[in-house]
Design a protein around this motif. Structure first.
Motif, PDB file in Angstrom:
ATOM      1  N   THR A  42     134.429 -19.408  32.217  1.00 14.03           N
ATOM      2  CA  THR A  42     133.883 -18.831  30.728  1.00 14.03           C
ATOM      3  C   THR A  42     134.009 -17.502  30.841  1.00 14.03           C
ATOM      4  O   THR A  42     133.785 -16.563  31.991  1.00 14.03           O
ATOM      5  N   VAL A  43     134.199 -16.663  29.802  1.00 19.36           N
ATOM      6  CA  VAL A  43     134.358 -15.312  29.481  1.00 19.36           C
ATOM      7  C   VAL A  43     133.509 -14.765  28.455  1.00 19.36           C
ATOM      8  O   VAL A  43     133.476 -15.493  27.310  1.00 19.36           O
ATOM      9  N   ASN A  44     132.296 -14.222  28.612  1.00 18.03           N
ATOM     10  CA  ASN A  44     131.438 -13.744  27.831  1.00 18.03           C
ATOM     11  C   ASN A  44     131.790 -12.398  27.264  1.00 18.03           C
ATOM     12  O   ASN A  44     131.791 -11.400  27.750  1.00 18.03           O
ATOM     13  N   LEU A  45     132.178 -12.589  25.971  1.00 21.68           N
ATOM     14  CA  LEU A  45     132.635 -11.282  25.338  1.00 21.68           C
ATOM     15  C   LEU A  45     131.493 -10.588  24.407  1.00 21.68           C
ATOM     16  O   LEU A  45     131.918  -9.941  23.582  1.00 21.68           O
ATOM     17  N   ASN A  46     130.480 -10.778  24.503  1.00 18.27           N
ATOM     18  CA  ASN A  46     129.175 -10.309  23.817  1.00 18.27           C
ATOM     19  C   ASN A  46     129.054  -8.729  24.381  1.00 18.27           C
ATOM     20  O   ASN A  46     127.977  -8.671  25.183  1.00 18.27           O
ATOM     21  N   VAL A  47     129.820  -7.948  24.022  1.00 18.01           N
ATOM     22  CA  VAL A  47     129.767  -6.549  24.364  1.00 18.01           C
ATOM     23  C   VAL A  47     129.200  -5.634  23.126  1.00 18.01           C
ATOM     24  O   VAL A  47     129.728  -5.699  22.145  1.00 18.01           O
TER      25      VAL A  47
END
Length: 71
Positions: A42-47
């Motif tokens: 999983t890649v979290n892109l909530n930046v």
């Protein structure tokens, strides 16, 4: 003229070294194993990107802008 005979122990030691050398070379070779992960990646892109820009202006230029305005 006959050649002098070599001691049996020396011949046995050389033969043993010659036979064990390939085995030692095979035993020391690295092995690489690849396996897929059990869990999905999983890649979290909530930046949140927040930046501020500061501009310093010379006092003379600031006075010029406050006097008449730019346009």
């Amino acid at each position: 003229m006959k050649k002098p005979l070599r001691p049996t122990g020396l011949l046995l030691a050389r033969a043993l070294m010659i036979l064990t050398l390939p085995l030692a070379m095979v035993a020391c070779t690295p092995t690489v194993q690849m396996a897929a992960p059990k869990e999905p990646i999983t890649v979290n892109l909530n930046v949140k990107i927040q930046h501020e820009i500061y501009v310093k202006v010379d006092k003379d230029v600031e006075d010029l802008f406050s006097e008449k305005g730019l346009f």
